[in-house]
Design an enzyme around this catalytic site. Structure first.
Site, PDB file in Angstrom:
ATOM      1  N   GLY A  13      30.691 -11.507  32.684  1.00  0.00           N
ATOM      2  CA  GLY A  13      31.277 -11.816  31.379  1.00  0.00           C
ATOM      3  C   GLY A  13      32.562 -11.075  31.114  1.00  0.00           C
ATOM      4  O   GLY A  13      32.814 -10.644  29.983  1.00  0.00           O
ATOM      5  N   SER A 153      21.967  -2.940  22.873  1.00  0.00           N
ATOM      6  CA  SER A 153      22.484  -3.039  21.507  1.00  0.00           C
ATOM      7  C   SER A 153      21.583  -2.236  20.577  1.00  0.00           C
ATOM      8  O   SER A 153      20.402  -2.003  20.872  1.00  0.00           O
ATOM      9  CB  SER A 153      22.494  -4.505  21.076  1.00  0.00           C
ATOM     10  N   TYR A 166      17.256 -11.794  20.539  1.00  0.00           N
ATOM     11  CA  TYR A 166      18.257 -10.834  21.021  1.00  0.00           C
ATOM     12  C   TYR A 166      17.687  -9.412  21.046  1.00  0.00           C
ATOM     13  O   TYR A 166      17.888  -8.664  22.008  1.00  0.00           O
ATOM     14  CB  TYR A 166      19.481 -10.917  20.119  1.00  0.00           C
TER      15      TYR A 166
END
Length: 277
Positions: A13, A153, A166
């Protein structure tokens, strides 16, 4: 001599956003980069920027969730750049909803890009890493230190409403990190994790922005961004008083790629400006 001179890094990415800044940061210290993106154009832009600062880069275009992609990704590093020293699992996106409105496809897609893809990339890389380390140990008595950095995260550490997919995925990456640290320590591989807070990218832009972008996932086009109220709330809760920049995020990842961290493994660093939810 630059600190990553002679190293080869995979950064998934890395055609834009945080991934691009990670690639540029590693390249600025001399690493050669395999740049990955779904699309050719942003990957080539990143490669051009890397070459402008005097480092080498090649592209590996493709979807990290494609089961055939990991071999292509790893082979690109080995065959075109001569080895593999650093793996940064950065690619991903959010597709939010509260649990009673979340479909199986929505849950599975986010789990696959954030957990399945890193797992398959690392499993593919293990073949080269194990053989290379054993050969180095036989020759020199020690394997060269290699690095894995997984991207988590604060959602994966503390949970955020509306992100059950997520949050679950980013939490799973912490478990993967700590397990692989124990499996690969014998090969002198450090495996660490960086958990981001609010970082300014297209994924965290205000949803009401006239310049709001979308993310294409298969045949679906998803809105990229956050509710403005959520952005304001997180910013106010952050002790440093601001969202992080992609450069801030890249610097945190670099800490685990630098030789100074060669004896640090199995750790999670939170790059969130002091935010603790």
């Amino acid at each position: 001599m630059k600190k990553l001179e002679g190293k080869v890094a995979l950064v998934s990415g890395s055609g834009r956003g945080i991934g691009r800044e990670i690639a540029l940061k590693l390249a600025s210290e001399g690493a050669s980069i395999v740049v990955n993106d779904l699309d050719k154009e942003p990957a080539e832009e990143t490669i051009s920027l890397i070459k402008e600062i005097g480092s080498n880069a090649v592209a590996s275009i493709g979807d990290v969730t494609d089961k055939a992609f990991p071999k292509k990704f790893v082979d690109t590093a080995i065959n075109e750049l001569g080895g593999l020293d650093i793996i940064v699992n950065n690619a991903g996106y959010t597709w939010d909803n509260v649990i009673h409105k979340m479909s199986d496809d929505q849950f599975d897609a986010v789990m696959d890009v954030h957990v399945g893809a890193p797992f398959r990339i690392l499993r593919e890389a293990s073949n080269f890493i194990r053989d290379a380390a054993k050969a180095e140990i036989e020759k020199d008595g020690v394997a060269r230190c290699r690095k894995v950095v997984n991207i988590s995260s604060i959602s994966g550490l503390y949970g955020i409403a509306g992100q059950v997919n997520y949050s679950a995925a980013k939490s799973a990456l912490v478990g993967m990190t700590r397990t692989l640290c124990k499996e690969w320590g014998r090969y002198n591989v450090t495996v660490n994790c960086v958990a981001f807070g609010l970082i300014q990218t297209r994924m965290t832009q205000a949803l009401n922005s006239s310049e709001a972008e979308t993310v294409v996932v298969g045949d679906k086009e998803l809105k990229a961004g956050m509710q403005p109220e959520m952005i304001d709330m997180i910013t106010k809760m952050t002790p440093l008083g601001r969202p992080g920049s992609p450069e801030d995020a890249a610097n945190a990842v670099y800490l685990y790629c630098a030789p100074e961290s060669d004896f640090i493994s199995g750790q999670v660093t939170v790059a969130a400006g002091g935010l603790i939810i």
